[in-house]
Write a protein that holds these residues in place. Structure first.
Motif: not given
Lengths: 317, 321
Positions: B57-58, B60-61, B63-65, B67, B293
């Motif tokens: 979660m942390v 990936p969050a 990374q998504t930001t 992305l 994203a």
């Protein structure tokens, strides 16, 4: 289905039973009992039930009948069959919807995806409730705040992580395996599970734990012999939520299952059938009910815990 | 179905591996030297959750930001994805629909749930009535989608209708309609499905809150000659304010993330997409992870104030107690 004692009353577990209320309250209540409210309530309840009921009746009607006439006409021309269920569950023929296999997948996904997060969350919740270390509160608030992170934010990176997690050529968590789904569901369950279980475990009287410690019990003994047994109501109510949530999930399944009859759950297959065979009502109606059997059984059988969990102040979004 | 055994073998093996890991942690914690044991316990008990949350979660969050600011080839493209989101007509429709969902679903669900909770509080057969309205909560949104697709089913004028909604239209002398095809009204017909599901949740929580109102307050207002209406506004509503906030917040968050209903009923076609569905479409169907994203990030920003407001309310309530 609701008057049998096997089905506990909803809401009554959190409020005093009417028979135990003071006589004066009962009198007030009786005075307020109005016929108008009852009728209005019944109308809403009927409105709310008709959609499901219509689908249920239709699932027992043959293909031609279902496509030509409305289900409400079937009460005058009695004509029901079990063929739709035989069709959707069975795996004969290439055009079969094979729901039986996907049903098994759903079970195979949901059991570990409920048990694993429960244990992991209970362990963390115990430490947050009874452990002593610096930064505990901050860390706890941080985990609680992770509930804000929508699942959607984690999907893309988690998927590529699963793909890249390999030793040499060997993929640790192969694509199109249950493992991806189990791990993903576990991760997404943790923030809420830790929060709710912590609230419950923190309420356990300190003397009980102190007494065990004096008797020489270590943390692991206290956890398994005292915390877990005393937390059964909280574990059960959260477990039911997690069970229903995983069983009914579509998004995680779409991203991580690969969509084959080996792994994908029944919801994914149904969504697929809706897309490709939107007109085949005899299959869709029966299929929808096959997928609903388990959650409805859980719902009617365990309503008391279900509602208690809901009232404990949280629900997964 | 000869593979059922094999599938369950996988489940048993997985649970065995998990039990072995947990058992190993417990063993290590117990065998740790006494001076270190408390620390070992804390580390051992928190490790599984900590690792899973960090990795799943942390990180990936974060990374998504990042992305969200890249294009489909992974090159940084600044605010392009956001500019797309706020200028491209289809993306704008998605945003508009999400706003409609998030205004209408919590409001209508809460009002209907509240009214129903008040009605059944005075009705006979309360359990049955509650269970019937609560039942949609247990059904998957995919199942609900199929149920309502069937309700909205369309047949030409010359044929018999098989969808109840169109049949009712015909009974009242109307023309059958393609409920899910005609924008912008189709969005409202999807919203009906979500309301159908969420009213049960609102009702159960609010009903419990109503039952928690002290009897003497109700009694006093009766003695003062309050009408049912006055009693509702001056006694019931203020007494259950906390529960109302929880209900509205929870439904708002669920609605912001709604995906399954749109996916099953229209797949986001005919101008019915919402942010959560569009995110999936862009990231996993259209090969535009950056746009996906960016949508996820916007979703996060939409949920954030709702949760913060709720957290503040909770804190206030705790202070009062």
């Amino acid at each position: 289905m609701t008057s049998t004692p096997a089905v506990p009353a909803m809401g009554t577990d959190t409020t005093p039973d009417t028979t135990r209320e003071a006589p004066i309250t009962r009198r007030v209540k009786n005075k307020l009992t109005s016929r108008g409210a009852t009728i209005a309530a019944i109308i809403i309840a009927v409105l709310w039930t008709i959609p499901t009921f219509g689908l249920f009746i239709s699932s027992f009607r043959s293909e031609e009948v279902i496509n030509d006439t409305g289900w409400w006409t079937s009460f005058t021309q009695f004509n029901f069959t079990l063929q739709n269920y035989v069709d959707v569950i069975g795996d004969e023929g290439s055009s079969s919807s094979n729901l039986g296999q996907y049903f098994v997948n759903s079970l195979a996904i949901v059991i570990p995806a409920t048990l694993i997060p429960l244990v992991v969350a209970a362990m963390a919740a115990y430490i947050f409730a009874w452990g002593r270390f610096r930064g505990k509160d901050t860390l706890f608030v941080f985990i609680f705040a992770l509930q804000i992170v929508p699942l959607q934010m984690a999907l893309i990176p988690l998927l590529s992580l699963f793909v890249n997690l390999q030793i040499g050529e060997f993929q640790l968590i192969p694509p199109g395996s249950y493992a991806q789904l189990w791990i993903a569901h576990t991760i997404f369950a943790l923030p809420l599970a830790i929060f709710l279980l912590h609230n419950f475990i923190a309420e356990i009287p300190g003397e009980v734990i102190e007494a065990a410690r004096v008797d020489g019990a270590g943390h692991t003994t206290i956890f398994w012999r005292i915390i877990v047994p005393l937390s059964v109501p909280a574990l059960a109510s959260y477990g039911i939520f997690q069970f229903l949530w995983v069983w009914n999930d579509l998004l995680v399944a779409l991203v991580f299952s690969g969509g084959t009859a080996d792994v994908a759950p029944i919801t994914q297959r149904l969504a697929e059938l809706t897309g490709t065979r939107g007109g085949e009502w005899h299959r869709l109606t029966a299929g929808a009910f096959v997928s609903m059997i388990v959650p409805l059984l859980v719902f009617f059988g365990l309503q008391r815990y279900f509602v208690r969990g809901l009232l404990a102040g949280g629900l997964k979004g | 179905m000869e593979d059922v055994g094999e599938k369950f073998l996988q489940v048993v093996i997985a649970l065995a591996i998990f039990a072995a890991i947990i058992g190993l942690i417990m063993l290590l914690v117990d065998r740790a030297p006494k001076s270190f044991r408390d620390k070992a316990t804390i580390i051992g008990f928190l490790a599984p959750a900590g690792i899973l949350l960090t990795v799943g979660m942390v990180w990936p969050a974060v990374q998504t930001t990042f992305l969200a600011f890249t294009d489909r080839d992974g090159n940084v493209n600044g605010l392009d994805n956001f500019i797309w989101m706020f200028t491209e007509p289809t993306a704008l429709v998605t945003l508009r629909n999400t706003v409609l969902w998030v205004i209408l679903v919590p409001t209508i669900s809460t009002i209907v749930g509240l009214v129903y909770a008040v009605f059944i509080d005075k009705a006979h057969g309360e359990r049955v009535l509650k269970a019937l309205v609560f039942m949609p909560m247990a059904i998957s949104m995919v199942g609900a989608g199929i149920i309502w697709n069937f309700m909205y089913a369309y047949r030409g004028t010359e044929q018999d209708q098989i969808g109840l909604v169109n049949q009712i239209l015909v009974w009242f002398g109307g023309e059958p309609r393609q409920f899910l095809l005609d924008a912008p009204w189709n969005t409202f017909f999807l919203i009906v499905v979500m309301v159908w599901i969420q009213v049960g949740f609102a009702m159960v929580v609010l009903s419990a809150a109503i039952k928690g109102i002290p009897a003497d307050i109700v009694e006093a207002s009766r003695l003062d000659g309050a009408t049912a209406w006055q009693q509702f506004w001056s006694v019931t509503i203020p007494s259950i304010r906390g529960a109302l906030i929880v209900v509205v917040t929870t439904i708002t968050i669920i609605t912001l993330k709604v995906f399954d209903i749109v996916r099953t009923m229209t797949a986001g076609n005919y101008d019915t997409s919402v942010v959560a569905n569009e995110m999936y479409t862009q990231a996993f169907r259209a090969n535009e992870p950056g746009r996906g994203a960016a949508l996820a990030l916007v979703l996060f920003l939409m949920v954030l104030p709702v949760v913060l407001y709720n957290a503040r309310q909770l804190k206030k309530q705790k202070e009062i107690r």
